[in-house]
Design a protein around this motif. Structure first.
Motif, mmCIF file in Angstrom:
data_model
loop_
_atom_site.group_PDB
_atom_site.id
_atom_site.type_symbol
_atom_site.label_atom_id
_atom_site.label_comp_id
_atom_site.label_asym_id
_atom_site.label_seq_id
_atom_site.Cartn_x
_atom_site.Cartn_y
_atom_site.Cartn_z
ATOM 1 N N LYS A 134 44.787 36.008 47.988
ATOM 2 C CA LYS A 134 43.758 35.428 48.849
ATOM 3 C C LYS A 134 44.138 35.520 50.324
ATOM 4 O O LYS A 134 43.346 35.979 51.151
ATOM 5 C CB LYS A 134 43.534 33.966 48.452
ATOM 6 N N GLN A 135 45.360 35.093 50.661
ATOM 7 C CA GLN A 135 45.758 34.997 52.058
ATOM 8 C C GLN A 135 46.199 36.338 52.647
ATOM 9 O O GLN A 135 45.836 36.667 53.784
ATOM 10 C CB GLN A 135 46.884 33.976 52.210
ATOM 11 N N GLU A 136 46.986 37.096 51.904
ATOM 12 C CA GLU A 136 47.566 38.319 52.444
ATOM 13 C C GLU A 136 46.689 39.553 52.203
ATOM 14 O O GLU A 136 46.635 40.444 53.046
ATOM 15 C CB GLU A 136 48.951 38.551 51.832
ATOM 16 N N LEU A 137 46.045 39.586 51.039
ATOM 17 C CA LEU A 137 45.251 40.768 50.699
ATOM 18 C C LEU A 137 43.768 40.584 50.983
ATOM 19 O O LEU A 137 43.008 41.545 50.965
ATOM 20 C CB LEU A 137 45.457 41.138 49.223
ATOM 21 N N GLY A 138 43.346 39.337 51.194
ATOM 22 C CA GLY A 138 41.956 39.071 51.540
ATOM 23 C C GLY A 138 40.972 39.208 50.401
ATOM 24 O O GLY A 138 39.774 39.441 50.628
ATOM 25 N N SER A 160 38.443 38.054 47.498
ATOM 26 C CA SER A 160 37.567 36.912 47.315
ATOM 27 C C SER A 160 37.944 36.169 46.042
ATOM 28 O O SER A 160 38.618 36.702 45.158
ATOM 29 C CB SER A 160 36.110 37.364 47.228
ATOM 30 N N LYS A 218 47.371 48.269 51.113
ATOM 31 C CA LYS A 218 46.138 47.893 51.830
ATOM 32 C C LYS A 218 46.130 48.469 53.236
ATOM 33 O O LYS A 218 45.108 48.992 53.700
ATOM 34 C CB LYS A 218 46.016 46.369 51.880
ATOM 35 N N ALA A 243 41.255 48.325 51.574
ATOM 36 C CA ALA A 243 41.119 47.184 50.678
ATOM 37 C C ALA A 243 40.708 47.593 49.263
ATOM 38 O O ALA A 243 41.146 46.977 48.288
ATOM 39 C CB ALA A 243 40.108 46.195 51.253
#
Length: 199
Positions: A12-16, A18, A75, A80
């Motif tokens: 969630k935080q590093e790879l974004g 959902s 990434k 992404a």
């Protein structure tokens, strides 16, 4: 279990990713684990080798940790979309490895344990697994508190997997399997029961 509790946060935080994608990924991984459990025991019986199947599962476990550690680099380099499929593949491999190891490990433990001590062996194994989970989670929390990166945690998590493979080939001697996947000890025990005089 060093990485299990922090992997969703990392995604969630590093790879974004959902929450929907993380949920789909987790659901597919759990399904893969259950699917592999169905066949791993059958395969180990067919091959007459518990350790060979356990080795495949352990190697998958060892391989997926560096995949998680490299996700941020993937990434940044490829975008992404590629990163999602990369982390998806790593997570599936991780859960597949757990399912592949489960049944052959239980069967090997039963093969190596005397009949009257089998329950003690399974209880000890479960206790050690629980202790390892608590220790790994505590170590992960301490490392995050001291500012360690997620990548470092993922790479360190591969150390127990490597040690498990070393122990598997140096300290574990699989008993010879007879027909229907029974160990020689189990077959002899069954034979003695049949030959015992009835009262």
């Amino acid at each position: 279990l060093m990485y299990v509790s922090v992997l969703p946060i990392y995604m969630k935080q590093e790879l974004g990713l959902s929450m929907t994608k993380i949920g789909v990924l987790e659901g597919a991984a759990v399904a893969a684990a259950f699917f592999s459990k169905v066949f791993s025991g059958i395969v180990s019986d067919a091959l007459r080798s518990r350790t060979a199947v356990i080795f495949v599962g352990a190697m998958l476990t060892l391989a997926c940790k560096p995949m998680f550690a490299a996700s941020a680099t993937i990434k940044a380099t490829y975008g992404a979309t590629v990163c999602f499929y990369w982390i998806f593949s790593g997570k599936i491999a991780d859960r597949l490895s757990k399912g592949i190891r489960a049944a052959p490990t239980d069967a090997l433990l039963a093969d190596l344990s005397p009949g009257n001590s089998r329950s003690k062996a399974f209880s000890l194994t479960q206790s050690l697994a629980t202790f390892g989970g608590v220790l790994g989670s505590s170590l992960t929390a301490a490392m995050l508190f001291r500012g360690a990166s997620y990548e470092t945690i993922f790479l360190l998590a591969s150390v127990p997997s490597f040690l498990a493979i070393v122990v598997l080939f140096t300290a574990v001697k699989q008993p010879e399997l007879e027909e229907e996947g029974q160990s020689a000890g189990q077959a002899q025990e069954k034979k003695e029961k049949k030959q015992a005089p009835r009262r």
